[in-house]
Design a protein around this motif. Structure first.
Motif, mmCIF file in Angstrom:
data_model
loop_
_atom_site.group_PDB
_atom_site.id
_atom_site.type_symbol
_atom_site.label_atom_id
_atom_site.label_comp_id
_atom_site.label_asym_id
_atom_site.label_seq_id
_atom_site.Cartn_x
_atom_site.Cartn_y
_atom_site.Cartn_z
ATOM 1 N N MET A 146 0.828 -1.204 0.000
ATOM 2 C CA MET A 146 0.000 0.000 0.000
ATOM 3 C C MET A 146 0.864 1.257 0.000
ATOM 4 O O MET A 146 0.594 2.223 -0.705
ATOM 5 C CB MET A 146 -0.941 0.000 1.205
ATOM 6 N N VAL B 232 2.212 1.699 -3.483
ATOM 7 C CA VAL B 232 1.173 2.214 -4.374
ATOM 8 C C VAL B 232 1.051 3.721 -4.165
ATOM 9 O O VAL B 232 0.996 4.504 -5.117
ATOM 10 C CB VAL B 232 -0.185 1.520 -4.103
ATOM 11 N N GLY B 233 1.047 4.132 -2.898
ATOM 12 C CA GLY B 233 0.983 5.557 -2.602
ATOM 13 C C GLY B 233 2.177 6.296 -3.174
ATOM 14 O O GLY B 233 2.023 7.360 -3.792
ATOM 15 N N TRP C 173 2.445 9.301 -6.020
ATOM 16 C CA TRP C 173 2.768 10.509 -5.249
ATOM 17 C C TRP C 173 2.995 11.705 -6.169
ATOM 18 O O TRP C 173 3.663 11.562 -7.185
ATOM 19 C CB TRP C 173 4.018 10.239 -4.432
ATOM 20 N N THR D 55 -5.829 -0.353 6.101
ATOM 21 C CA THR D 55 -5.408 1.046 5.991
ATOM 22 C C THR D 55 -5.370 1.718 7.357
ATOM 23 O O THR D 55 -4.380 2.353 7.723
ATOM 24 C CB THR D 55 -6.375 1.813 5.074
ATOM 25 N N ASP E 242 -5.267 0.423 10.286
ATOM 26 C CA ASP E 242 -4.223 -0.157 11.126
ATOM 27 C C ASP E 242 -2.882 0.491 10.798
ATOM 28 O O ASP E 242 -2.147 0.938 11.689
ATOM 29 C CB ASP E 242 -4.168 -1.671 10.875
ATOM 30 N N LEU E 243 -2.598 0.584 9.529
ATOM 31 C CA LEU E 243 -1.327 1.184 9.108
ATOM 32 C C LEU E 243 -1.229 2.636 9.558
ATOM 33 O O LEU E 243 -0.182 3.103 10.018
ATOM 34 C CB LEU E 243 -1.188 1.076 7.587
ATOM 35 N N ARG F 5 -0.550 2.696 13.316
ATOM 36 C CA ARG F 5 0.831 2.325 13.582
ATOM 37 C C ARG F 5 1.783 3.477 13.284
ATOM 38 O O ARG F 5 2.712 3.750 14.040
ATOM 39 C CB ARG F 5 1.236 1.165 12.681
ATOM 40 N N ARG G 243 6.096 15.786 8.872
ATOM 41 C CA ARG G 243 6.508 14.496 8.312
ATOM 42 C C ARG G 243 5.409 13.449 8.525
ATOM 43 O O ARG G 243 5.079 12.685 7.617
ATOM 44 C CB ARG G 243 7.814 14.045 8.963
ATOM 45 N N ARG H 246 2.701 13.916 6.074
ATOM 46 C CA ARG H 246 3.023 13.390 4.737
ATOM 47 C C ARG H 246 2.953 11.867 4.712
ATOM 48 O O ARG H 246 2.508 11.281 3.716
ATOM 49 C CB ARG H 246 4.405 13.874 4.308
ATOM 50 N N PHE H 247 3.407 11.226 5.791
ATOM 51 C CA PHE H 247 3.275 9.762 5.860
ATOM 52 C C PHE H 247 1.823 9.362 5.621
ATOM 53 O O PHE H 247 1.515 8.518 4.785
ATOM 54 C CB PHE H 247 3.711 9.241 7.236
ATOM 55 N N GLN I 3 -0.597 11.070 4.344
ATOM 56 C CA GLN I 3 -1.074 11.395 2.990
ATOM 57 C C GLN I 3 -0.653 10.314 2.008
ATOM 58 O O GLN I 3 -1.438 9.863 1.176
ATOM 59 C CB GLN I 3 -0.519 12.759 2.554
ATOM 60 N N MET I 4 0.579 9.893 2.136
ATOM 61 C CA MET I 4 1.052 8.860 1.217
ATOM 62 C C MET I 4 0.256 7.565 1.399
ATOM 63 O O MET I 4 -0.130 6.912 0.420
ATOM 64 C CB MET I 4 2.541 8.590 1.436
ATOM 65 N N ILE I 5 -0.024 7.221 2.629
ATOM 66 C CA ILE I 5 -0.815 6.012 2.872
ATOM 67 C C ILE I 5 -2.193 6.143 2.236
ATOM 68 O O ILE I 5 -2.687 5.222 1.575
ATOM 69 C CB ILE I 5 -0.950 5.757 4.385
ATOM 70 N N VAL J 86 -3.064 8.072 -0.242
ATOM 71 C CA VAL J 86 -2.938 7.986 -1.697
ATOM 72 C C VAL J 86 -2.892 6.516 -2.106
ATOM 73 O O VAL J 86 -3.568 6.082 -3.040
ATOM 74 C CB VAL J 86 -1.673 8.726 -2.185
ATOM 75 N N GLY J 87 -2.115 5.746 -1.375
ATOM 76 C CA GLY J 87 -2.044 4.316 -1.650
ATOM 77 C C GLY J 87 -3.394 3.653 -1.499
ATOM 78 O O GLY J 87 -3.808 2.852 -2.348
ATOM 79 N N ALA J 88 -4.093 3.997 -0.434
ATOM 80 C CA ALA J 88 -5.415 3.404 -0.213
ATOM 81 C C ALA J 88 -6.380 3.820 -1.310
ATOM 82 O O ALA J 88 -7.205 3.021 -1.769
ATOM 83 C CB ALA J 88 -5.940 3.824 1.161
ATOM 84 N N HIS K 36 -5.742 4.320 -4.385
ATOM 85 C CA HIS K 36 -5.507 3.582 -5.630
ATOM 86 C C HIS K 36 -5.449 2.083 -5.400
ATOM 87 O O HIS K 36 -5.068 1.327 -6.282
ATOM 88 C CB HIS K 36 -4.194 4.036 -6.270
ATOM 89 N N TRP K 37 -5.799 1.671 -4.212
ATOM 90 C CA TRP K 37 -5.676 0.260 -3.852
ATOM 91 C C TRP K 37 -6.571 -0.604 -4.729
ATOM 92 O O TRP K 37 -7.723 -0.262 -4.974
ATOM 93 C CB TRP K 37 -6.056 0.096 -2.391
#
Lengths: 193, 193
Positions: A180, A183-184, A188, B141, B143-144, B147, B173, B176-177, B179-181, B183-185, B187-188
């Motif tokens: 995941m 993918v992000g 990006w 998502t 959970d991530l 974490r 920071r 941004r972490f 946000q990236m997650i 973004v990944g979710a 497009h998952w």
DNA sequence: CACATTAGTGAACAAGTGTACACATCAACA
DNA sequence: TGTTGATGTGTACACTTGTTCACTAATGTG
């Protein structure tokens, strides 16, 4: 050092270990401790150094086994899980140290993680993956990856090392986390991030 | 309990605290300890319970302040950072407990995090965000996310609570972490994940 | 071989530790 | 008002702890 690790492996927290306890486990008289370390913090620092070696060995193996694989993430997580099992005590020490009571040990482990992340960034650059990311964003990604894996460590260490089923679950979940994230990273800045 | 937290706040690790030490800090005679707790593990467990309350308060505030904001992530991270400062000692205890020596405390904190993640999943469902994700993937998502925030805690707690600059860096920071997650979710499963 | 360095020993000490027990204080309530 | 339950106190005991010091065994190098 081995004795301290052994005690940590038995569930004790490093911060709660005493000199006498460690020397007892080592089968040696308390005063001998001072031949090697000035105090427990010192011992902790030397353990961090050795931890560095363990991590480097792991990296080397990961690079060797993964270079031309298409299942890059899955393989890497597998190698990590395997090493976490083999060097369980070291990794326990690492997990504890992140919020430990010695500032120096804490900083040492943190620094190992930074190193690991930067090596990962190098590898990804070399493999021409994530080519669209700026250096800073690649850094961000790798940092997040390393953190995620490090957190999985606490999951891993909280189950029995023989419980293959649960370990498998953790491995799969960690793999999906990383997928995941990538993918992000892949999307990006191409969208509204 | 306040005394134990105070000691943790001063940099001590919970696992290294003794009954006498805690009662001394509380300004009370050692034997009084047994009126309230059976041992230090027991005290730890009760602290976890209180930690639950702190987290719930934080969630409530986040929900109130964030409902119609477009900067959902940024705001939430801000609230988290603010609470981490206000309840520094509690959060230190939490960070320590994740790899602590009491299995019960460990499990308690882990369970608080699971609860937090599931509440987050509920909220996202309610706000009709991430509507394309299956329940399991939304869970993954969240959970991530939890974490990642929890790991940021260790960053946050390793700098002085008055160092606004560094805290700001960590906040950015972490944002941004996340946000990236997301973004990944976002497009998952729509691409080769 | 002799010598210097390194690692381990044993006794000692002052201080701190967990826990038990009988006793004191105090608030709340019948 | 007298009783009761919760909280805190003081003393005591048997251990454990960190650290010191002078001493011994082992190691490798000139």
């Amino acid at each position: 050092m081995g004795a301290a690790l052994a005690l940590v492996g038995k569930g004790r927290h490093f911060a709660s270990l005493g000199i006498r306890e460690v020397t007892r486990q080592a089968g040696v008289v308390p005063t001998s401790f001072y031949r090697h370390f000035r105090n427990m913090d010192d011992l902790g620092l030397q353990l961090v150094d050795e931890l560095g070696l363990v991590l480097r060995r792991m990296m080397r193996e990961a690079r060797a086994n993964v270079l031309q694989s298409d299942k890059l993430i899955e393989e890497s997580v597998g190698i990590f899980v395997a090493h976490a099992r083999t060097n369980r005590n070291f990794f326990m020490f690492m997990a504890q140290g992140l919020a430990g009571e010695s500032r120096a040990v804490q900083e040492g482990i943190r620094s190992e993680m930074r190193f690991f992340a930067s090596e990962l960034a190098n590898d990804l650059r070399r493999l021409r993956l994530m080519d669209h990311l700026s250096d800073a964003d690649l850094d961000l990604t790798c940092d997040l990856v390393v953190r995620t894996v490090a957190f999985s460590l606490t999951d891993l260490l909280s189950v029995s090392p023989d419980d293959d089923y649960q370990i498998g679950q953790i491995r799969k979940r960690t793999t999906r986390f990383l997928q995941m994230i990538f993918v992000g990273a892949g999307h990006w800045q191409s969208d509204g991030a």
